[in-house]
Design a protein around this motif. Structure first.
Motif, PDB file in Angstrom:
ATOM      1  N   GLN A   1      -6.643   1.916  -1.206  1.00  0.00           N
ATOM      2  CA  GLN A   1      -6.298   3.288  -0.848  1.00  0.00           C
ATOM      3  C   GLN A   1      -7.411   3.953  -0.050  1.00  0.00           C
ATOM      4  O   GLN A   1      -7.156   4.686   0.908  1.00  0.00           O
ATOM      5  CB  GLN A   1      -5.983   4.091  -2.113  1.00  0.00           C
TER       6      GLN A   1
ATOM      7  N   VAL B   1      -0.207   2.618  -7.098  1.00  0.00           N
ATOM      8  CA  VAL B   1       0.969   2.482  -6.231  1.00  0.00           C
ATOM      9  C   VAL B   1       2.261   2.728  -6.992  1.00  0.00           C
ATOM     10  O   VAL B   1       3.138   3.476  -6.534  1.00  0.00           O
ATOM     11  CB  VAL B   1       0.989   1.083  -5.574  1.00  0.00           C
TER      12      VAL B   1
ATOM     13  N   LYS C   1       0.847  -1.180   0.000  1.00  0.00           N
ATOM     14  CA  LYS C   1       0.000   0.000   0.000  1.00  0.00           C
ATOM     15  C   LYS C   1       0.882   1.229   0.000  1.00  0.00           C
ATOM     16  O   LYS C   1       2.048   1.195   0.353  1.00  0.00           O
ATOM     17  CB  LYS C   1      -0.932  -0.014   1.205  1.00  0.00           C
ATOM     18  N   PHE C   2       0.288   2.348  -0.383  1.00  0.00           N
ATOM     19  CA  PHE C   2       1.080   3.564  -0.513  1.00  0.00           C
ATOM     20  C   PHE C   2       0.320   4.738   0.059  1.00  0.00           C
ATOM     21  O   PHE C   2      -0.886   4.700   0.213  1.00  0.00           O
ATOM     22  CB  PHE C   2       1.412   3.812  -1.981  1.00  0.00           C
TER      23      PHE C   2
ATOM     24  N   GLU D   1       4.930   5.651  -6.388  1.00  0.00           N
ATOM     25  CA  GLU D   1       6.285   5.308  -5.943  1.00  0.00           C
ATOM     26  C   GLU D   1       7.317   6.147  -6.686  1.00  0.00           C
ATOM     27  O   GLU D   1       8.309   6.598  -6.106  1.00  0.00           O
ATOM     28  CB  GLU D   1       6.558   3.822  -6.176  1.00  0.00           C
TER      29      GLU D   1
END
Length: 497
Positions: A484, A112, A2-3, A116
């Motif tokens: 998210q 994601v 997850k981000f 990133e």
């Protein structure tokens, strides 16, 4: 993974430097993510100043080129679809039927992986600022620092472009200590990309082709200009599109690679048509270290076999063309681009390899732009597409954007359009219309970075072309991934300007 979670577990890795003290001869050949804490870096050693930039290119390669991104991003324009219903059938629901499920893993993967890249770019800019404090403004070293920041900002803007054209209103992730994750509307994201990143990059980066850069293949001012032009095309500011593309055409020294077939193969790597490529290398060795793009090429390709030797190259058969599009191209009289773009089951490639039918697939024509002939591979390398770069921005699109802008402004748009046509061995025209340019974009750029889908949406043609498949205006953008939404309640709030 997850981000954008509000936890130290995600904030602290984001503050890791993207490069250590290891020297490298080629800026694509290492992935220095999360190696050395910033506190241990000697920022007075300016010879290492490019290391944070290396990390961003590396993240583009390892995250942006994830095969699932292309699987879901490239297959929703009515011309291209995943072709397979036995595995990852969710992609068919997304791209062919516009049945969005926000729990589909590939949807979250797109979100994601591009965030990133933004996260690593943010950290790279912090690291570069660490070096800048020991440099004298106005000195050549300081100008180098500014150029490096321009590279990072261009790549960050490219990641935002992928997110905003797919998800619409998104989070502007300004720095890695941010705790506000409310989304911004589409125009606010466009403006942020232009004002924060691309205007800076256009001013600070060298005005040369990527293949002329000291770090060969690095982005330049012209790369930033092309991305800015793509944004202004979405904003319908055609005067800006014309100005930017005129500058690239008149001053950049770019030219169309004469051989369209080999443009996407080893001979075409970093040619004078390239404005942005994700670089790959096997260092000329048939085994051992390989800096690649994981499954990017083989997931989309067909299975090919050499009838003479029985040798085969096995693709996953995931990127197929709709029969209607293939028939449209054939009716136009496409030859050069048809041979290059289409791998048709049962036919032989120019090199004599047979394109095989695949079980579990519902298409008989696959994307030939990912095909690399066996005789172009380094001996010992047999993986589909091994040692080939991923083409992202090409000069042909600059020419077509220029033609479109001129036509929309009531001017003659014949020149750029006809250069692209001539390379494809198609008849040239006078009095080129907007429809001519859009059709040319459809063929020239098929299977390349969602171009056709974005064109359909921005020109208002999506309802006609995609409506019968289930597309509606409220399906212009994908939903926010459920992963998210579970982690960040701010994403459920209405976007802000």
């Amino acid at each position: 993974m997850k981000f954008l979670k509000k936890t130290l577990a995600y904030i602290l890795p984001a503050m890791m430097i993207l490069g250590g003290t290891t020297a490298c001869s080629d800026f694509i050949d290492i992935d220095p993510e999360n190696k050395v804490p910033e506190q241990s870096v000697d920022f007075t050693n300016k010879s290492n100043m490019y290391q944070p930039v290396i990390g961003v290119y590396s993240k583009v390669r390892t995250s942006g080129m994830h095969w699932a991104n292309a699987l879901i991003m490239f297959t929703r324009d009515g011309d291209v679809w995943s072709g397979r219903t036995d595995d990852q059938g969710g992609a068919v629901d997304f791209g062919r039927h516009f049945n969005y499920t926000n729990s589909f893993w590939a949807l979250n993967n797109v979100w994601v992986t591009f965030y990133e890249i933004i996260r690593i770019a943010n950290s790279a800019l912090v690291s570069l600022d660490g070096y800048a404090q020991y440099l004298t403004p106005g000195s050549s070293d300081y100008e180098t620092y500014e150029a490096y920041c321009g590279e990072v900002r261009t790549l960050r803007a490219w990641a935002y472009y992928q997110l905003v054209t797919n998800f619409g209103p998104i989070v502007i992730y300004r720095d890695n200590l941010q705790t506000d994750f409310r989304r911004s509307n589409v125009n606010a994201v466009y403006d942020y990309m232009l004002e924060e990143d691309l205007n800076y990059a256009m001013d600070k980066l060298p005005r040369m082709r990527p293949n002329q850069m000291a770090h060969q293949g690095a982005v330049t001012a012209y790369t930033a200009e092309m991305l800015a032009a793509k944004i202004y095309l979405l904003k319908e500011d055609y005067a800006k599109v014309e100005t930017l593309t005129d500058d690239i055409i008149n001053n950049g020294g770019f030219s169309l690679y004469p051989d369209y077939y080999n443009l996407f193969k080893i001979p075409g790597k970093l040619c004078d048509e390239s404005l942005l490529e994700c670089q790959v290398t096997d260092f000329g060795n048939g085994s051992g270290e390989y800096i690649g793009v994981d499954q990017w090429f083989n997931f989309q390709g067909a299975t090919l076999k050499d009838p003479a030797t029985g040798t085969s190259i096995a693709g996953w058969n995931f990127i197929g063309y709709e029969p209607k599009f293939v028939a449209w191209a054939d009716a136009r009289g496409e030859t050069v681009r048809a041979e290059t773009s289409f791998l048709r089951a049962g036919q032989l490639t120019r090199e004599g390899w047979e394109v095989g039918a695949a079980s579990g697939t519902s298409t008989d024509c696959w994307n030939g732009k990912g095909y690399l002939p066996y005789n172009q591979m380094t001996e010992g390398r047999t993986e589909y597409g091994a040692n080939n770069n991923v083409r992202i921005f090409r000069y042909s699109e600059v020419l077509l954007m220029n033609s479109e802008a001129k036509i929309r402004l009531g001017k003659d748009g014949d020149s750029g359009y006809n250069l692209v046509r001539a390379r494809a061995e198609m008849p040239t025209k006078t009095g080129v219309t907007l429809e001519d340019v859009l059709d040319e974009r459809r063929m020239e750029l098929c299977s390349e970075w969602c171009t056709r889908y974005v064109d359909l949406v921005r020109t208002g043609k999506a309802a006609t072309e995609l409506g019968p498949k289930g597309w509606t205006v409220d399906k212009t953008y994908w939903p926010i991934p459920s992963n998210q939404l579970d982690d960040l309640p701010d994403l459920k709030l209405d976007p802000i300007d």
